[in-house]
Design an enzyme around this catalytic site. Sequence first.
Site, short mmCIF file in Angstrom:
data_model
loop_
_atom_site.label_atom_id
_atom_site.label_comp_id
_atom_site.label_asym_id
_atom_site.label_seq_id
_atom_site.Cartn_x
_atom_site.Cartn_y
_atom_site.Cartn_z
CG ASP A 15 -35.72 22.87 -36.81
OD1 ASP A 15 -35.42 24.03 -37.10
OD2 ASP A 15 -36.53 22.61 -35.89
CB SER A 16 -32.83 24.73 -33.89
OG SER A 16 -34.19 25.06 -34.01
CE1 TYR A 47 -29.18 25.21 -33.40
CE2 TYR A 47 -29.33 25.57 -35.77
CZ TYR A 47 -28.92 24.80 -34.70
OH TYR A 47 -28.24 23.63 -34.95
N GLY A 48 -32.75 30.74 -32.41
CA GLY A 48 -33.33 32.07 -32.65
C GLY A 48 -32.77 33.17 -31.79
CB CYS A 78 -33.76 25.75 -38.91
SG CYS A 78 -33.57 27.00 -37.64
CB THR A 80 -33.09 30.74 -37.00
OG1 THR A 80 -34.34 31.02 -36.37
CG2 THR A 80 -32.02 31.62 -36.42
CD GLU A 157 -38.76 22.78 -28.61
OE1 GLU A 157 -38.28 21.91 -27.89
OE2 GLU A 157 -38.33 23.05 -29.75
CB CYS A 189 -40.52 30.41 -36.55
SG CYS A 189 -39.93 29.37 -35.21
CB THR A 190 -39.53 25.00 -37.87
OG1 THR A 190 -38.81 25.37 -36.69
CG2 THR A 190 -38.62 25.01 -39.06
CG HIS A 191 -40.98 25.49 -32.91
ND1 HIS A 191 -39.79 25.40 -33.56
CD2 HIS A 191 -40.86 24.75 -31.77
CE1 HIS A 191 -38.96 24.64 -32.86
NE2 HIS A 191 -39.58 24.24 -31.77
N1 DGL Z 1 -36.22 26.26 -35.90
C1 DGL Z 1 -36.22 27.67 -35.56
C2 DGL Z 1 -36.72 28.48 -36.75
O1 DGL Z 1 -37.38 27.99 -37.62
C3 DGL Z 1 -37.08 27.94 -34.35
C4 DGL Z 1 -36.52 27.41 -33.07
C5 DGL Z 1 -35.21 28.03 -32.66
O2 DGL Z 1 -35.16 29.22 -32.27
O3 DGL Z 1 -34.24 27.32 -32.76
O4 DGL Z 1 -36.44 29.64 -36.82
#
Ligand code: DGL
Length: 275
Positions: A15-16, A47-48, A78, A80, A157, A189-191
Amino acid sequence: MNIEERKTAPIGVFDSGVGGLTVAREIARQLPDENIIYFGDTARVPYGSKSQNTIIRFSEQIIRFLRTKQVKAIVIACNTASALALDAVRDEFDIPILGVVIPGARAAVEATRNKKIGVAGTDATVQSGMYTKVIHAMAPDVTVIEKACPLFVPLVEEGFKEHIVTQEVIEYYLESMRSTDIDAMILGCTHYPLLRSKIRDYMGDKIQIVNPAYETAMDLKKLLHEMDMANDGSDARHSRYSFYVSDAAEKFRKFANTVMPFDVPTTNVVNIEEY
Ligand code: DGL
């Protein structure tokens, strides 16, 4: 690798940053005999807000790193990177690679009764329109409403789940989606699963909240069995999980300990630009 080595080889999950731990946690729950190597790109998150070319380059580097750990399959946790890089890296690497968008879309198509689905994700995911494309390939008559909610990522975060600001940001982003008649909503989105209870409280109980993590873990299970690569657990190990990041290892480790159902004693730093 012979067949036995292949079965006990780890799964690479990346993941990012920390968000993909929600996917790693689900894989650990559903496939407790599998070994997992997790990589969080903490130096380059988010990454978004990045371009497709950059996200593909980052994903390629991470996959090259994970391959040095002899992984047998890779899960792009991730959203994204799944939306913008999965097709490119699948063409490039001869290793099974799963993303989270297809499993998440499928779960939402199964969940909706009125054929109206909402998707919350990063700017890049929403701009790619990938969730809409994948949902329409499965069910062309479904209406999809996508909404970018970029501030959810830093709030998670920073551990702001219970903060009043988070409630306000949820209302700010999701008010327009709540006023539609969607009956299923993908946390794309993972978060966002880490804000799930807050989002569910705001959206109300008529909307089914879909977290792609469970469906992704089930797809991985199916793939491992089909390819005769599932670990039967006979390689009893002290720890099945290793964690790598590109920066801020201690911050990541502390966060990981709040997400994972077991102790994360160490996190290793990798210079990912070398790969
Ligand atoms: N991991 C990214 C996602 O699931 C979210 C965080 C990011 O923007 O990197 O899209």
